[in-house]
Design a protein around this motif. Structure first.
Motif, PDB file in Angstrom:
ATOM      1  N   ASP A  62       5.649  -6.271   6.459  1.00  0.00           N
ATOM      2  CA  ASP A  62       5.061  -6.707   7.726  1.00  0.00           C
ATOM      3  C   ASP A  62       3.959  -5.764   8.179  1.00  0.00           C
ATOM      4  N   GLU A  63       4.124  -4.456   7.930  1.00  0.00           N
ATOM      5  CA  GLU A  63       3.068  -3.503   8.256  1.00  0.00           C
ATOM      6  C   GLU A  63       1.827  -3.778   7.412  1.00  0.00           C
ATOM      7  N   ASP A  64       2.044  -3.989   6.126  1.00  0.00           N
ATOM      8  CA  ASP A  64       0.929  -4.214   5.210  1.00  0.00           C
ATOM      9  C   ASP A  64       0.113  -5.433   5.625  1.00  0.00           C
ATOM     10  N   MET A  65       0.803  -6.525   5.936  1.00  0.00           N
ATOM     11  CA  MET A  65       0.106  -7.752   6.305  1.00  0.00           C
ATOM     12  C   MET A  65      -0.574  -7.624   7.662  1.00  0.00           C
ATOM     13  N   SER A  66      -0.057  -6.739   8.509  1.00  0.00           N
ATOM     14  CA  SER A  66      -0.616  -6.586   9.848  1.00  0.00           C
ATOM     15  C   SER A  66      -1.896  -5.762   9.848  1.00  0.00           C
ATOM     16  N   ILE A  67      -1.967  -4.723   8.995  1.00  0.00           N
ATOM     17  CA  ILE A  67      -3.058  -3.760   9.166  1.00  0.00           C
ATOM     18  C   ILE A  67      -4.117  -3.789   8.075  1.00  0.00           C
ATOM     19  N   THR A  68      -3.890  -4.506   6.964  1.00  0.00           N
ATOM     20  CA  THR A  68      -4.835  -4.390   5.854  1.00  0.00           C
ATOM     21  C   THR A  68      -5.860  -5.515   5.782  1.00  0.00           C
ATOM     22  N   GLY A  69      -5.658  -6.593   6.526  1.00  0.00           N
ATOM     23  CA  GLY A  69      -6.608  -7.705   6.431  1.00  0.00           C
ATOM     24  C   GLY A  69      -6.247  -8.642   5.297  1.00  0.00           C
ATOM     25  N   GLN A  70      -7.108  -9.627   5.061  1.00  0.00           N
ATOM     26  CA  GLN A  70      -6.806 -10.645   4.058  1.00  0.00           C
ATOM     27  C   GLN A  70      -8.101 -11.256   3.538  1.00  0.00           C
ATOM     28  N   ARG A  71      -7.952 -12.186   2.604  1.00  0.00           N
ATOM     29  CA  ARG A  71      -9.125 -12.937   2.165  1.00  0.00           C
ATOM     30  C   ARG A  71      -9.657 -13.775   3.318  1.00  0.00           C
ATOM     31  N   HIS A  72     -10.962 -13.952   3.358  1.00  0.00           N
ATOM     32  CA  HIS A  72     -11.625 -14.473   4.543  1.00  0.00           C
ATOM     33  C   HIS A  72     -11.352 -15.952   4.815  1.00  0.00           C
ATOM     34  N   PRO A  73     -10.951 -16.280   6.045  1.00  0.00           N
ATOM     35  CA  PRO A  73     -10.992 -17.681   6.467  1.00  0.00           C
ATOM     36  C   PRO A  73     -12.451 -18.110   6.645  1.00  0.00           C
ATOM     37  N   PHE A  74     -12.739 -19.371   6.386  1.00  0.00           N
ATOM     38  CA  PHE A  74     -14.102 -19.894   6.523  1.00  0.00           C
ATOM     39  C   PHE A  74     -14.096 -21.169   7.356  1.00  0.00           C
ATOM     40  N   LYS A  75     -15.190 -21.367   8.041  1.00  0.00           N
ATOM     41  CA  LYS A  75     -15.483 -22.659   8.649  1.00  0.00           C
ATOM     42  C   LYS A  75     -16.830 -23.105   8.121  1.00  0.00           C
ATOM     43  N   GLY A  76     -16.934 -24.363   7.760  1.00  0.00           N
ATOM     44  CA  GLY A  76     -18.198 -24.905   7.284  1.00  0.00           C
ATOM     45  C   GLY A  76     -18.550 -26.185   8.006  1.00  0.00           C
ATOM     46  N   THR A  77     -19.786 -26.293   8.433  1.00  0.00           N
ATOM     47  CA  THR A  77     -20.287 -27.558   8.982  1.00  0.00           C
ATOM     48  C   THR A  77     -21.422 -28.025   8.076  1.00  0.00           C
ATOM     49  N   PHE A  78     -21.513 -29.319   7.872  1.00  0.00           N
ATOM     50  CA  PHE A  78     -22.580 -29.809   6.995  1.00  0.00           C
ATOM     51  C   PHE A  78     -23.144 -31.119   7.522  1.00  0.00           C
ATOM     52  N   ARG A  79     -24.404 -31.347   7.193  1.00  0.00           N
ATOM     53  CA  ARG A  79     -25.083 -32.606   7.494  1.00  0.00           C
ATOM     54  C   ARG A  79     -25.944 -32.946   6.289  1.00  0.00           C
ATOM     55  N   GLY A  86      -7.813  -7.521  -5.261  1.00  0.00           N
ATOM     56  CA  GLY A  86      -8.890  -7.292  -4.303  1.00  0.00           C
ATOM     57  C   GLY A  86      -8.416  -6.630  -3.028  1.00  0.00           C
ATOM     58  N   GLY A  87      -7.116  -6.694  -2.756  1.00  0.00           N
ATOM     59  CA  GLY A  87      -6.578  -6.126  -1.528  1.00  0.00           C
ATOM     60  C   GLY A  87      -6.476  -4.616  -1.538  1.00  0.00           C
ATOM     61  N   LYS A  88      -6.701  -3.995  -2.700  1.00  0.00           N
ATOM     62  CA  LYS A  88      -6.667  -2.533  -2.786  1.00  0.00           C
ATOM     63  C   LYS A  88      -8.011  -1.978  -3.245  1.00  0.00           C
ATOM     64  N   GLU A  89      -9.054  -2.790  -3.060  1.00  0.00           N
ATOM     65  CA  GLU A  89     -10.399  -2.330  -3.420  1.00  0.00           C
ATOM     66  C   GLU A  89     -10.952  -1.401  -2.349  1.00  0.00           C
ATOM     67  N   THR A  90     -10.748  -1.765  -1.086  1.00  0.00           N
ATOM     68  CA  THR A  90     -11.193  -0.906   0.019  1.00  0.00           C
ATOM     69  C   THR A  90     -10.116  -0.741   1.083  1.00  0.00           C
ATOM     70  N   GLN A 137       0.837  -1.192   0.000  1.00  0.00           N
ATOM     71  CA  GLN A 137       0.000   0.000   0.000  1.00  0.00           C
ATOM     72  C   GLN A 137       0.876   1.249   0.000  1.00  0.00           C
ATOM     73  N   ALA A 138       0.574   2.172  -0.895  1.00  0.00           N
ATOM     74  CA  ALA A 138       1.401   3.371  -1.033  1.00  0.00           C
ATOM     75  C   ALA A 138       0.558   4.525  -1.546  1.00  0.00           C
ATOM     76  N   CYS A 139       0.898   5.729  -1.089  1.00  0.00           N
ATOM     77  CA  CYS A 139       0.198   6.909  -1.601  1.00  0.00           C
ATOM     78  C   CYS A 139       1.056   8.155  -1.391  1.00  0.00           C
ATOM     79  N   LEU A 140       0.732   9.186  -2.138  1.00  0.00           N
ATOM     80  CA  LEU A 140       1.362  10.504  -2.032  1.00  0.00           C
ATOM     81  C   LEU A 140       0.260  11.544  -2.063  1.00  0.00           C
TER      82      LEU A 140
END
Length: 529
Positions: A477-494, A446-450, A395-398
């Motif tokens: 390390d700053e970027d990975m710490s503060i920007t978030g990531q693609r969502h982890p999921f948990k799924g249960t099924f029956r 997708g990591g720079k969409e919002t 992430q970068a800006c001026l």
């Protein structure tokens, strides 16, 4: 190779080989004193060595091999070429031939990476081999010994515990069979000889063919180069951080929360402001507009106002004359916290009933009313881990203040409109007075969409206050710490299935780890559904 050795990476490809080979490291102090340290004793912890702060690694002595002495290195990574190791090994063995019967193992050293916080010699198993016969019976006993010595607990950092243990044992197995095939070929089962082979990867090559056109005016089907292709391959393509630094420009350093959940009681920037080249601290009190933003609901803050909701969340910015000074000064800002309980991970959130929005539901029929007689019932749960977007350009800006209240923003973003809206809201000015430009990005996915907007808005706030250009480019390390990531999921099924394979019903519960705010979690969840 000195730097690679001294960084003491636990997955270094080189260090296990040096340890197994019995390499000696010569260290020289600033006072001229010299001492030799065996490589097996050099690595003392995660990224730690036996070298003191006033010493440098002067030389490495690597003993030669001789007849009946064997050494090999092994590595397992996610792909065969140009990838960091999951597990690696260095193996060395000295053999004493016997006129009758199996040769004896005079000495052996087996060292592994990826099995401890540092490259480590399997001391017990190496000692076990000394004086043993070179036979399949010894190999079986070695594997048993190594299995105990290289045991990893289920919660060991890096995960893949069973896989890592299996790979480490397979390296020892391959090496033993290799030595056995050289000293006693008749004792080796031919089906095991493939373990001795070193895979060879041919040189990678590629070609792109363009159809020749009979009519030069006909562009349909023509192979056209990207408009900036030549600039990309020559390095002339300009990204945000390539823009020349204009006179008076300041660099922003992130003052981020040190805790995942904490109340910010006090911020004292005085220690940072006392440094040379440091100009100012900017925080919540300097914001002229709104501190709140969001994609579906405004539940995120540009600057922490009261409570930090994740580690690395921006509390403020330190402005300095160069990037290094800004980062050093940001670490010196004294922040007083009241640490609060944190909810980490999907299971902890479910237990705490920590939900960001109402559930989304897709129904057809009612699974509670199904007659399950004669059905085969299958139920289980699964996890899908999160994923970093890991764009090459972080992430970068001026941000440059113009005449009156206008702000010019050059930023690496997938969403200039969103950036314009949030920056204008934060500065308390109309959107028409904010110009956002993005010529190109070094990746986004997708990591720079919002996830760029809060950093850009904070930087623009600093530029507005000081009336000077302010720029920032995050460390990885700053970027990975503060920007978030693609969502982890948990799924249960029956599921209920008839014996002939027809599906009668399916009940699925999907849980997405949104982190501490909504952002785009709702549409991501809906697409998963």
């Amino acid at each position: 190779i000195g730097g690679n050795i001294c960084t003491a990476s636990p997955i270094s490809d080189l260090n296990p080989v040096l340890i197994a080979s019995g390499a000696e490291f010569r260290l020289r102090g600033t006072d001229g004193t010299v001492r030799d340290v065996n490589s097996a004793n050099f690595f003392t912890g995660y990224r730690k060595t036996a070298m003191s702060a006033d010493e440098v690694l002067e030389s490495v002595f690597l003993p030669f091999t001789s007849q009946h002495v064997y050494a090999r290195g092994y590595k397992q990574s996610k792909r065969r070429d140009d990838d960091i190791a999951i597990v690696n090994a260095g193996c060395w063995m000295s053999i004493t031939p016997q006129e009758n019967g199996c040769p004896l193992i005079r000495d052996a050293r087996l060292a592994f990476g990826g099995m401890a916080p540092f490259s480590k010699l399997a001391t017990e198993s190496s000692k076990f081999l000394q004086g043993k016969s070179l036979s399949m019976e010894t190999l079986n006993s070695l594997i048993s010994s190594l299995g105990k010595e290289l045991f990893l607990k289920p919660d060991t950092p890096g995960g893949m515990v069973a896989f890592r243990q299996s790979v480490a044992l397979s390296f020892a197995y391959k090496f033993f069979v290799f030595v056995l095939s050289k000293e006693c070929p008749s004792l080796v089962d031919p089906t095991l000889l493939s373990a001795c082979e070193v895979p060879k990867q041919p040189l990678t090559k590629g070609a792109q063919h363009y159809a020749s056109l009979s009519n030069e005016k006909d562009k349909a089907g023509a192979g056209l180069a990207h408009v900036a292709a030549e600039m990309h391959v020559t390095g002339e393509a300009q990204y945000v951080d390539d823009i020349p630094v204009s006179k008076g420009t300041l660099f922003a350093g992130i003052v981020g929360s040190k805790h995942a959940h904490a109340k910010v009681l006090n911020v004292n920037p005085a220690p940072a402001l006392a440094l040379d080249k440091v100009h100012e601290y900017v925080g919540i009190d300097d914001l002229k507009g709104s501190n709140w933003f969001g994609s579906l609901q405004k539940d995120e803050e540009i600057f922490v106002q009261d409570v930090a909701l994740h580690k690395g969340q921006i509390i403020g910015l330190i402005l300095a004359e160069d990037q290094i000074s800004a980062r050093i000064a940001a670490e010196l800002v004294d922040v007083e916290y009241e640490v609060l309980p944190a909810v980490i991970g999907i299971d902890a959130a479910l237990e705490a009933k920590s939900f960001i929005w109402d559930p989304a539901v897709l129904n057809k029929g009612n699974v509670d009313n199904v007659d399950e007689t004669g059905l085969i019932i299958v139920e289980d749960e699964m996890y899908v881990n999160g994923q970093e977007h890991f764009y090459l350009e972080t992430q970068a800006c001026l941000c440059t203040p113009l005449d009156s209240t206008e702000m010019d923003v050059i930023v690496s973003t997938q969403n200039p409109t969103k950036t314009q809206t949030v920056v204008a809201s934060a500065l308390g000015i109309p959107k028409s007075r904010v110009t956002v430009r993005c010529r190109r990005m070094g990746g986004g996915f997708g990591g720079k969409e919002t996830r760029n907007v809060f950093l850009t808005a904070a930087t623009a706030c600093a530029a507005q206050k000081l009336r000077k250009p302010v720029r920032v480019m995050l460390d990885r390390d700053e970027d990975m710490s503060i920007t978030g990531q693609r969502h982890p999921f948990k799924g249960t099924f029956r599921a209920g299935v008839h014996p002939d394979g027809r599906l009668e019903f399916l009940d699925v519960q999907l849980y997405a780890n949104a982190g501490c705010t909504m952002d785009l979690t709702r549409p991501v969840l809906e697409r998963a559904m």
